[in-house]
Each structure stands twice: as structure tokens, then as C-alpha cells.
Design a protein around this motif. Structure first.
Motif, PDB file in Angstrom:
ATOM      1  N   CYS A  55     -19.459   1.244  -0.794  1.00 15.53           N
ATOM      2  CA  CYS A  55     -18.898   1.909   0.417  1.00 15.53           C
ATOM      3  C   CYS A  55     -20.105   2.386   1.286  1.00 15.53           C
ATOM      4  CB  CYS A  55     -18.275   3.105  -0.297  1.00 15.53           C
ATOM      5  SG  CYS A  55     -16.518   2.794  -1.112  1.00 15.53           S
TER       6      CYS A  55
ATOM      7  N   GLU B 216      -7.988 -11.602  -5.533  1.00 15.33           N
ATOM      8  CA  GLU B 216      -6.996 -10.687  -5.113  1.00 15.33           C
ATOM      9  C   GLU B 216      -5.817 -11.039  -6.365  1.00 15.33           C
ATOM     10  OE1 GLU B 216      -6.540  -8.553  -1.193  1.00 15.33           O
ATOM     11  OE2 GLU B 216      -6.579 -10.856  -0.793  1.00 15.33           O
TER      12      GLU B 216
ATOM     13  N   ARG C 165     -12.497  -2.290  -4.653  1.00 14.07           N
ATOM     14  CA  ARG C 165     -10.895  -2.181  -5.449  1.00 14.07           C
ATOM     15  C   ARG C 165     -11.082  -2.433  -6.750  1.00 14.07           C
ATOM     16  NH1 ARG C 165      -8.262  -3.911  -1.545  1.00 14.07           N
ATOM     17  NH2 ARG C 165      -7.530  -6.022  -2.472  1.00 14.07           N
TER      18      ARG C 165
ATOM     19  N   ARG D 189       0.841  -1.116  -0.169  1.00 11.77           N
ATOM     20  CA  ARG D 189       0.040  -0.067  -0.050  1.00 11.77           C
ATOM     21  C   ARG D 189       0.752   1.143   0.016  1.00 11.77           C
ATOM     22  NH1 ARG D 189      -3.579  -3.317   3.149  1.00 11.77           N
ATOM     23  NH2 ARG D 189      -2.432  -3.054   5.166  1.00 11.77           N
TER      24      ARG D 189
ATOM     25  N   GLU E 209     -12.358   8.523  -4.485  1.00  9.38           N
ATOM     26  CA  GLU E 209     -11.464   8.132  -5.716  1.00  9.38           C
ATOM     27  C   GLU E 209     -12.758   7.568  -6.537  1.00  9.38           C
ATOM     28  OE1 GLU E 209      -8.204   7.581  -3.113  1.00  9.38           O
ATOM     29  OE2 GLU E 209     -10.245   7.354  -2.921  1.00  9.38           O
TER      30      GLU E 209
ATOM     31  N   THR F 279     -13.603  -4.463   0.887  1.00 11.47           N
ATOM     32  CA  THR F 279     -12.607  -3.588   0.145  1.00 11.47           C
ATOM     33  C   THR F 279     -12.231  -4.194  -1.195  1.00 11.47           C
ATOM     34  OG1 THR F 279     -10.849  -4.497   1.619  1.00 11.47           O
ATOM     35  CG2 THR F 279     -11.884  -2.925   2.369  1.00 11.47           C
TER      36      THR F 279
ATOM     37  N   TYR G 100     -13.345  -0.423  -8.684  1.00 12.07           N
ATOM     38  CA  TYR G 100     -12.712   0.917  -9.366  1.00 12.07           C
ATOM     39  C   TYR G 100     -11.972   0.575 -10.406  1.00 12.07           C
ATOM     40  CZ  TYR G 100      -9.494   5.011  -8.537  1.00 12.07           C
ATOM     41  OH  TYR G 100      -8.795   6.137  -8.815  1.00 12.07           O
ATOM     42  N   ASN G 101     -11.172  -0.417 -10.408  1.00 12.69           N
ATOM     43  CA  ASN G 101     -10.070  -0.655 -11.408  1.00 12.69           C
ATOM     44  C   ASN G 101     -10.811  -0.672 -12.732  1.00 12.69           C
ATOM     45  OD1 ASN G 101      -7.923  -0.540  -9.778  1.00 12.69           O
ATOM     46  ND2 ASN G 101      -7.901  -2.611  -9.235  1.00 12.69           N
TER      47      ASN G 101
ATOM     48  N   ASN H 113      -7.057  -9.717  -9.547  1.00 14.53           N
ATOM     49  CA  ASN H 113      -7.135  -8.316  -9.551  1.00 14.53           C
ATOM     50  C   ASN H 113      -5.538  -7.965  -9.721  1.00 14.53           C
ATOM     51  OD1 ASN H 113      -8.021  -5.598  -9.252  1.00 14.53           O
ATOM     52  ND2 ASN H 113      -6.684  -5.658  -7.542  1.00 14.53           N
TER      53      ASN H 113
ATOM     54  N   TYR I 160     -13.211   3.771   2.387  1.00 13.64           N
ATOM     55  CA  TYR I 160     -12.197   3.107   1.374  1.00 13.64           C
ATOM     56  C   TYR I 160     -12.486   3.548  -0.254  1.00 13.64           C
ATOM     57  CZ  TYR I 160      -9.245  -0.339  -0.719  1.00 13.64           C
ATOM     58  OH  TYR I 160      -8.457  -1.018  -1.527  1.00 13.64           O
ATOM     59  N   LEU I 161     -11.699   4.144  -0.845  1.00 12.30           N
ATOM     60  CA  LEU I 161     -11.505   4.670  -2.404  1.00 12.30           C
ATOM     61  C   LEU I 161     -13.115   5.271  -2.554  1.00 12.30           C
ATOM     62  CD1 LEU I 161     -10.228   1.457  -3.956  1.00 12.30           C
ATOM     63  CD2 LEU I 161      -9.144   3.545  -3.467  1.00 12.30           C
TER      64      LEU I 161
END
Length: 306
Positions: A229, A157, A200, A87, A240, A196, A203-204, A160, A236-237
């Protein structure tokens, strides 16, 4: 093996995921039985343990490994340090830890080897820019504990991470394929554990779609992330995601007032989190949108006045 540790490992995993005993035991065993398992009063049979592991998002072997290892706390703490270094983008630190622990007997269990191989793949890209080696290691990591009918959080993950490497290489179509697969597999896990991860991935996905000018899809994924969220009551994010949604709406020619509202929400979150660089970017975008709106409104008003 100290069978008491099986119950302790199950309890630790449950607490990490903020699950109640009722949520974990539902349709698997009674809450009372789970309580006895966690206290070490009874030993779960293999089928019960298999289902509990699946709902906790881990392989059954991981529970046995953690219960068997006298130094499992050391392994867990090492993993936490690695994730924090990732991170912080401190890839040299991750590299040093992997070099030090790769041949350590404590890290030879499949789940531990998978974790180290996963992060070895990440640093192969960011420290060496070796795309081929990075993707090879990440693929190896997915295969270490993969079972055809069970997909864990970690598997998602790693997918990802593969998507991110393709994204960094501007191979956005390939990135989307891996992000989407990770999202789909995450929905197949017995219990949505760490929200999360989902946020994530969404978002990607939104960023990759935006760069391919697939703005409607980018907006859709960003909004899904925002809803996730809000439902989980976490930031978290979130800033963004608001910014990403606003950027895609702006590119798609959506109503400026809605874009401004999203940017203001993003700015408020970045200010609260003291993400000053992000705040500056949002302020510039917000100024541009407001000026654009002003230039459209003023001529229209003058036309009416004349």
C-alpha cells in the motif's frame, strides 16, 4: 477487423494499468513502435502482440475479441457495473445482469464467458449458499482461458474467490492454499499490473492465518500488504491491514505499545474514509489494549514506590 482498434485496445489497457509506453514496450519493441501500434499506423506481428498481452495481464485472444467487437464498450461497462455491485454486496443485481447477458452474443468470447462464469460462481454461494455449485463454476472459469505457460490477473482473482468461499466455510487450510497459489502466480505474471489484487490476497492470507492461530505468518502477510500500500501510495485496505496486523500481534503477545500504534493508524484511516463501523471496532480494541497496559504499569509503579 478494424486493425486500428487493436492499437486502441492496447492503449486502453495500458492506461487502465497506469503504465507508460516505455514500461510496456521494454524488451518487447521500441517505444516508437508501440506508439505507432497504438495509433493504428502499424500492425504488430503475432509474437509482439503475444508479449504485449502478457505484460498487460490478458490473453492475446482478449485483445482480438475487444478489437473485433463493435460493442466492446458495452461489455467493458457491464463488467464495471458487476464489479461495483460485488463490492457493494448487491448480489441480486449481479444475478440479474448475468441472466440478462449470459446468452448475449457479445458475451460469448472466452474472456467474457470467463468473467460471467466467475461471477456466476460467486453469486451461487452468496444467494443460494450452494458451495458445490459455486466451486464448480469457479473452477470452470479458471479453465476457460487457462494456458499452461500464461497466468493472467483474472486467473489469480478467481483463485482468490475460491479461497474466499473456503474461508467463509471455515475451511481455512484450503483457503490458504488457494490464496497462496494466487499470490505465487501473480508474481509470475510479466508485469505486476493491478496492485490491489496483491493487497487483497495478502489481507485474506493474514486473516486465514490468524484464525488458525498462525500469528507470525498473519503478521508477515499483513506487513507485506502494508508495504505494498505504501509503495503504491494508496489507502486500499490499508486501515484493515493495520488492524489485522495489530490483532495478530496482540494475540501473539507482542509489545502493547506497538499494537496501540498500529490501532491508532488504523483508526485514523477509518475516520478519514468515514468507515464508522470499523472505527468503533478499533476504538474498542484500542481501549482494551490501553486498559491492559495501564493495569500492568500501575502495580509496577506502586511496587517501586513502596
Amino acid at each position: 477487423m478494424d486493425y486500428y482498434r487493436i492499437g486502441r485496445v492496447i492503449k486502453e489497457l495500458r492506461m487502465q494499468r497506469s503504465m507508460t509506453q516505455k514500461e510496456l514496450s521494454e524488451l518487447i519493441c521500441t517505444q516508437g513502435q508501440l506508439s505507432k501500434i497504438e495509433k493504428g499506423e502499424v500492425i504488430p506481428n503475432s509474437s509482439t502482440l503475444y508479449e504485449l498481452a502478457g505484460r498487460l495481464g490478458v490473453e492475446i485472444s482478449y485483445i482480438y475479441e475487444q478489437a473485433s467487437s463493435e460493442r466492446s464498450d458495452y461489455v467493458t461497462e457491464t463488467f464495471k457495473i458487476i464489479r461495483q455491485a460485488i463490492r457493494d454486496r448487491d448480489y441480486e443485481k449481479v444475478s440479474e445482469i448475468i441472466r440478462a447477458e449470459k446468452n448475449n452474443q457479445l458475451f460469448q468470447a472466452p474472456a467474457s464467458r470467463q468473467f460471467l462464469t466467475w461471477h456466476e460462481g460467486i453469486i451461487a454461494y452468496y444467494t443460494e449458499r450452494n458451495v458445490e455449485r459455486s466451486l464448480q463454476l469457479l473452477q470452470e472459469a479458471t479453465e476457460i482461458t487457462h494456458q499452461s505457460s500464461v497466468y493472467t490477473e483474472r486467473h489469480c482473482e478467481i483463485l482468490n474467490s475460491i479461497g474466499i468461499i473456503h474461508f467463509e466455510e471455515e475451511q481455512y487450510d484450503k483457503a490458504i492454499i488457494h490464496f497462496q497459489k494466487a499470490l505465487d502466480l501473480l508474481s509470475q505474471t510479466p508485469h505486476e499490473i493491478d496492485i490491489t489484487i496483491k493487497i487483497r490476497i495478502l489481507y485474506n492470507l493474514s486473516k486465514a492465518c490468524h484464525l488458525l492461530k498462525r500469528y507470525e505468518k498473519a503478521i508477515k502477510y499483513a506487513r507485506q500488504g502494508i508495504r505494498a500500500c505504501k509503495r503504491s501510495e494508496m489507502m486500499y485496505l490499508l486501515g484493515e491491514l493495520y488492524f489485522q496486523c495489530a490483532s495478530s500481534m496482540l494475540a501473539a503477545g507482542k509489545e502493547p505499545s506497538k499494537v496501540s500504534q498500529l490501532l491508532e493508524q488504523s483508526l485514523a484511516l477509518f475516520s478519514l474514509q468515514e468507515k464508522h463501523h470499523f472505527s468503533e471496532v478499533v476504538q474498542q480494541q484500542l481501549k482494551m489494549v490501553n486498559e491492559s497496559t495501564y493495569m500492568q504499569v500501575v502495580p509496577a509503579q506502586r511496587k517501586k514506590e513502596s
